[in-house]
Design a protein around this motif. Structure first.
Motif, PDB file in Angstrom:
ATOM      1  N   THR A  79       4.091   1.969  -1.057  1.00 25.88           N
ATOM      2  CA  THR A  79       3.193   2.760  -1.889  1.00 25.88           C
ATOM      3  C   THR A  79       1.781   2.764  -1.316  1.00 25.88           C
ATOM      4  O   THR A  79       1.420   1.939  -0.490  1.00 25.88           O
ATOM      5  CB  THR A  79       3.145   2.213  -3.321  1.00 25.88           C
ATOM      6  OG1 THR A  79       2.520   0.931  -3.322  1.00 25.88           O
ATOM      7  CG2 THR A  79       4.546   2.103  -3.910  1.00 25.88           C
ATOM      8  N   SER A  80       0.991   3.695  -1.792  1.00 30.16           N
ATOM      9  CA  SER A  80      -0.441   3.730  -1.441  1.00 30.16           C
ATOM     10  C   SER A  80      -1.236   3.334  -2.677  1.00 30.16           C
ATOM     11  O   SER A  80      -1.568   2.170  -2.869  1.00 30.16           O
ATOM     12  CB  SER A  80      -0.830   5.104  -0.901  1.00 30.16           C
ATOM     13  OG  SER A  80      -0.462   6.150  -1.794  1.00 30.16           O
ATOM     14  N   VAL A  81      -1.501   4.273  -3.590  1.00 27.71           N
ATOM     15  CA  VAL A  81      -2.247   3.972  -4.802  1.00 27.71           C
ATOM     16  C   VAL A  81      -1.339   3.296  -5.825  1.00 27.71           C
ATOM     17  O   VAL A  81      -0.130   3.519  -5.855  1.00 27.71           O
ATOM     18  CB  VAL A  81      -2.866   5.266  -5.382  1.00 27.71           C
ATOM     19  CG1 VAL A  81      -1.810   6.172  -5.996  1.00 27.71           C
ATOM     20  CG2 VAL A  81      -3.978   4.973  -6.367  1.00 27.71           C
ATOM     21  N   GLY A  82      -1.930   2.448  -6.665  1.00 26.21           N
ATOM     22  CA  GLY A  82      -1.173   1.833  -7.742  1.00 26.21           C
ATOM     23  C   GLY A  82      -1.169   2.712  -8.979  1.00 26.21           C
ATOM     24  O   GLY A  82      -2.035   3.581  -9.157  1.00 26.21           O
ATOM     25  N   GLY A  83      -0.194   2.495  -9.850  1.00 37.26           N
ATOM     26  CA  GLY A  83      -0.111   3.272 -11.082  1.00 37.26           C
ATOM     27  C   GLY A  83       0.976   2.742 -11.977  1.00 37.26           C
ATOM     28  O   GLY A  83       1.395   1.589 -11.869  1.00 37.26           O
ATOM     29  N   GLN A 151      -0.078  -0.657  -2.457  1.00 31.93           N
ATOM     30  CA  GLN A 151       0.428  -1.357  -1.277  1.00 31.93           C
ATOM     31  C   GLN A 151       1.644  -2.227  -1.602  1.00 31.93           C
ATOM     32  O   GLN A 151       1.788  -3.345  -1.116  1.00 31.93           O
ATOM     33  CB  GLN A 151      -0.683  -2.198  -0.637  1.00 31.93           C
ATOM     34  CG  GLN A 151      -1.951  -1.419  -0.284  1.00 31.93           C
ATOM     35  CD  GLN A 151      -1.732  -0.437   0.860  1.00 31.93           C
ATOM     36  OE1 GLN A 151      -1.504  -0.826   1.989  1.00 31.93           O
ATOM     37  NE2 GLN A 151      -1.790   0.861   0.552  1.00 31.93           N
ATOM     38  N   SER A 152       2.527  -1.709  -2.435  1.00 32.52           N
ATOM     39  CA  SER A 152       3.781  -2.386  -2.774  1.00 32.52           C
ATOM     40  C   SER A 152       4.902  -1.859  -1.888  1.00 32.52           C
ATOM     41  O   SER A 152       4.908  -0.684  -1.519  1.00 32.52           O
ATOM     42  CB  SER A 152       4.157  -2.134  -4.233  1.00 32.52           C
ATOM     43  OG  SER A 152       3.147  -2.552  -5.117  1.00 32.52           O
ATOM     44  N   THR A 153       5.868  -2.715  -1.584  1.00 30.18           N
ATOM     45  CA  THR A 153       7.032  -2.297  -0.815  1.00 30.18           C
ATOM     46  C   THR A 153       8.244  -2.264  -1.730  1.00 30.18           C
ATOM     47  O   THR A 153       8.599  -3.267  -2.353  1.00 30.18           O
ATOM     48  CB  THR A 153       7.282  -3.238   0.369  1.00 30.18           C
ATOM     49  OG1 THR A 153       6.095  -3.315   1.161  1.00 30.18           O
ATOM     50  CG2 THR A 153       8.402  -2.707   1.254  1.00 30.18           C
ATOM     51  N   LEU A 247      -8.475   3.326   1.295  1.00 32.84           N
ATOM     52  CA  LEU A 247      -8.692   3.912  -0.025  1.00 32.84           C
ATOM     53  C   LEU A 247      -8.385   2.924  -1.137  1.00 32.84           C
ATOM     54  O   LEU A 247      -9.046   2.918  -2.176  1.00 32.84           O
ATOM     55  CB  LEU A 247      -7.822   5.160  -0.176  1.00 32.84           C
ATOM     56  CG  LEU A 247      -8.262   6.358   0.673  1.00 32.84           C
ATOM     57  CD1 LEU A 247      -7.172   7.418   0.699  1.00 32.84           C
ATOM     58  CD2 LEU A 247      -9.568   6.940   0.169  1.00 32.84           C
ATOM     59  N   ALA A 248      -7.385   2.053  -0.925  1.00 34.20           N
ATOM     60  CA  ALA A 248      -7.031   1.075  -1.953  1.00 34.20           C
ATOM     61  C   ALA A 248      -8.150   0.078  -2.201  1.00 34.20           C
ATOM     62  O   ALA A 248      -8.215  -0.533  -3.278  1.00 34.20           O
ATOM     63  CB  ALA A 248      -5.747   0.345  -1.560  1.00 34.20           C
ATOM     64  N   ALA A 249      -9.025  -0.091  -1.220  1.00 36.57           N
ATOM     65  CA  ALA A 249     -10.142  -1.025  -1.364  1.00 36.57           C
ATOM     66  C   ALA A 249     -11.338  -0.392  -2.066  1.00 36.57           C
ATOM     67  O   ALA A 249     -12.319  -1.082  -2.362  1.00 36.57           O
ATOM     68  CB  ALA A 249     -10.573  -1.542   0.010  1.00 36.57           C
ATOM     69  N   GLN A 250     -11.274   0.902  -2.354  1.00 28.54           N
ATOM     70  CA  GLN A 250     -12.385   1.597  -2.998  1.00 28.54           C
ATOM     71  C   GLN A 250     -12.315   1.445  -4.516  1.00 28.54           C
ATOM     72  O   GLN A 250     -11.260   1.157  -5.081  1.00 28.54           O
ATOM     73  CB  GLN A 250     -12.339   3.095  -2.639  1.00 28.54           C
ATOM     74  CG  GLN A 250     -12.411   3.395  -1.171  1.00 28.54           C
ATOM     75  CD  GLN A 250     -13.693   2.912  -0.545  1.00 28.54           C
ATOM     76  OE1 GLN A 250     -14.790   3.251  -0.987  1.00 28.54           O
ATOM     77  NE2 GLN A 250     -13.568   2.099   0.495  1.00 28.54           N
ATOM     78  N   PRO A 251     -13.442   1.664  -5.203  1.00 29.96           N
ATOM     79  CA  PRO A 251     -13.394   1.711  -6.671  1.00 29.96           C
ATOM     80  C   PRO A 251     -12.455   2.823  -7.136  1.00 29.96           C
ATOM     81  O   PRO A 251     -12.251   3.817  -6.435  1.00 29.96           O
ATOM     82  CB  PRO A 251     -14.847   2.011  -7.071  1.00 29.96           C
ATOM     83  CG  PRO A 251     -15.655   1.641  -5.876  1.00 29.96           C
ATOM     84  CD  PRO A 251     -14.802   1.869  -4.675  1.00 29.96           C
ATOM     85  N   ASP A 411     -14.016  10.265   7.201  1.00 35.85           N
ATOM     86  CA  ASP A 411     -15.118  10.031   6.275  1.00 35.85           C
ATOM     87  C   ASP A 411     -14.559  10.192   4.859  1.00 35.85           C
ATOM     88  O   ASP A 411     -14.170  11.304   4.463  1.00 35.85           O
ATOM     89  CB  ASP A 411     -16.242  11.023   6.533  1.00 35.85           C
ATOM     90  CG  ASP A 411     -17.490  10.747   5.704  1.00 35.85           C
ATOM     91  OD1 ASP A 411     -17.381  10.105   4.638  1.00 35.85           O
ATOM     92  OD2 ASP A 411     -18.575  11.199   6.112  1.00 35.85           O
ATOM     93  N   LEU A 412     -14.492   9.110   4.113  1.00 36.79           N
ATOM     94  CA  LEU A 412     -13.859   9.157   2.798  1.00 36.79           C
ATOM     95  C   LEU A 412     -14.546  10.142   1.862  1.00 36.79           C
ATOM     96  O   LEU A 412     -13.925  10.683   0.945  1.00 36.79           O
ATOM     97  CB  LEU A 412     -13.818   7.760   2.180  1.00 36.79           C
ATOM     98  CG  LEU A 412     -13.053   6.690   2.967  1.00 36.79           C
ATOM     99  CD1 LEU A 412     -12.980   5.395   2.172  1.00 36.79           C
ATOM    100  CD2 LEU A 412     -11.662   7.164   3.352  1.00 36.79           C
TER     101      LEU A 412
END
Length: 419
Positions: A79-83, A151-153, A247-251, A411-412
């Motif tokens: 995964t990328s973003v959590g939800g 970041q889950s597998t 991106l996962a490290a961003q607010p 550039d984010l």
């Protein structure tokens, strides 16, 4: 919130989460017990704020060479973003006949093909545990209640009834997946029945989660360099994976789901490996959930195989993609083509075309923003060649370090474009 929504025709749109009972799928980085909460967690999706569905993982469907008959495939996805409220999309877009999935499970991974005890949950489709998907169609599961952290597998295990014919999936997954002996082994936590490995994906197309509505989806559309060719297998070191880590490290307001829709060998102007970028743009970009931005980095195979013999061949095709994205309110970011002197089918003439098209991408102003992948990994002393530290060794594809450098070139703030 992006104007783009998930508009593709789905065989099923899913039942209410309550129909799934109280089991919750919790996929944390650590090892806590399975959640006892009956429905959404993540602090009730940020204390009841409006939510959207976004893509947290994807792969581009195509034909595969897999030959299966009544077996179970265990696909490993990151995964990328959590939800919350995970849904899985399965595709028969390129199948040769209808396929029946009668047992589909998702859990978090352990070692190899094993699933961590207590995490495997059965997926349903409009409340049914079995679904038949026609040729050319896809199906979206009902939601599985619970949290899916960033970041889950995950292991998505799929059993099919009988011989499915041509298997839709993703041929070059750069991920070790597992095929069982005959029979339904999808519910099993043990990996013992999964005696065969493959580096293709079978049928699994995307993973979708619910998030607060300020979080959107970014799609990476490209060829083998987006697909991650020559990156370390099963290590999630494609450039979209590295971007997802950033991106996962961003607010939360600056987070995105990242969907990788690269196909190795893909072209803009003609079918080849996969249908052309122009032909698959609707399915692989416009129909994804809540897309804010697409990063287009494709064209080198058109140069390598002389499909593009003048800059306008690619430029006009890019303009079509830009117009189609803009018509749906999607920001279209252009990625420059990376150098490949010394690699397969390189010539000075083809490199001159690459540089001319890259100059247009950088300076035309027609893309909403530009990621200069070329500048990020080229050798300053020999700009037609990749920097040796970033070269996988074939002079066409970056290695892990090169893919990280490409992700760092994004550039984010450019992903925040609104139309």
């Amino acid at each position: 919130m992006s104007a783009s929504r998930r508009t593709r025709t789905l065989l099923t749109t899913g039942a209410a989460a309550a129909a799934l009972g109280t089991a919750a799928l919790v996929l944390p980085h650590a090892e806590p017990a399975v959640s006892a909460q009956p429905a959404r967690t993540a602090a009730a999706v940020d204390a009841g704020r409006p939510v959207d569905q976004v893509g947290t993982w994807a792969t581009a469907p195509d034909t595969t060479v897999l030959q299966l008959d009544g077996q179970t495939v265990r696909n490993i996805v990151r995964t990328s973003v959590g939800g919350t409220d995970l849904r899985i999309s399965l595709s028969n877009a390129f199948g040769s006949e209808p396929v029946t999935f009668d047992s589909v499970w998702v859990g978090r991974t352990a070692e190899g093909a094993a699933v961590k005890p207590g995490t495997n949950q059965r997926l349903t489709f409009s409340g049914s545990t079995s679904v038949t998907v026609p040729v050319g169609a896809e199906v979206l599961s009902d939601p599985v209640a619970g949290d899916v952290p960033a970041q889950s597998t995950l292991a998505v295990s799929i059993h099919v009834v009988g011989d499915p014919g041509t298997v839709s999936g993703h041929k070059l997954a750069h991920q070790t997946n597992y095929i069982s002996t005959a029979g339904d082994h999808a519910a099993q936590e043990s990996g013992e029945a999964f005696t065969t490995t493959t580096t293709s994906y079978a049928w699994v197309e995307s993973a979708v989660v619910e998030v607060p509505e300020q979080v959107d989806t970014v799609v990476a559309l490209g060829d083998s360099i987006t697909d991650g060719d020559k990156s370390t297998t099963s290590a999630n070191r494609r450039w979209p994976n590295y971007l997802a880590q950033r991106l996962a490290a961003q607010p939360r307001p600056l987070q995105y789901g990242v969907m990788n829709l690269g196909i190795s060998g893909n072209r803009v102007l003609a079918d080849g490996p996969g249908v052309s970028a122009q032909a698959r743009f609707d399915r692989d970009v416009l129909a994804q959930p809540d897309v804010r931005t697409v990063v287009v980095m494709e064209g080198v195979n058109d140069l390598r195989w002389d499909l593009a013999t003048k800059p306008s061949d690619l430029i006009n095709a890019y303009r079509q993609l830009i117009a189609r994205g803009h018509a749906r309110g999607i920001c279209v970011v252009g990625g420059t083509m990376t150098p490949w002197e010394g690699g397969s089918r390189w010539s000075a003439e083809r490199d001159a075309l690459r540089r001319q098209v890259n100059d247009w991408i950088r300076t035309s102003g027609e893309f909403d923003a530009v990621v200069d992948f070329d500048a990020a990994i080229r050798d300053p002393q020999r700009p037609a060649r990749m920097l040796p530290a970033y070269d996988s060794g074939d002079h066409l594809h970056p290695g892990d370090a090169g893919y990280a450098a490409m992700a760092n070139a994004v550039d984010l703030k450019d992903l925040e474009c609104r139309r």
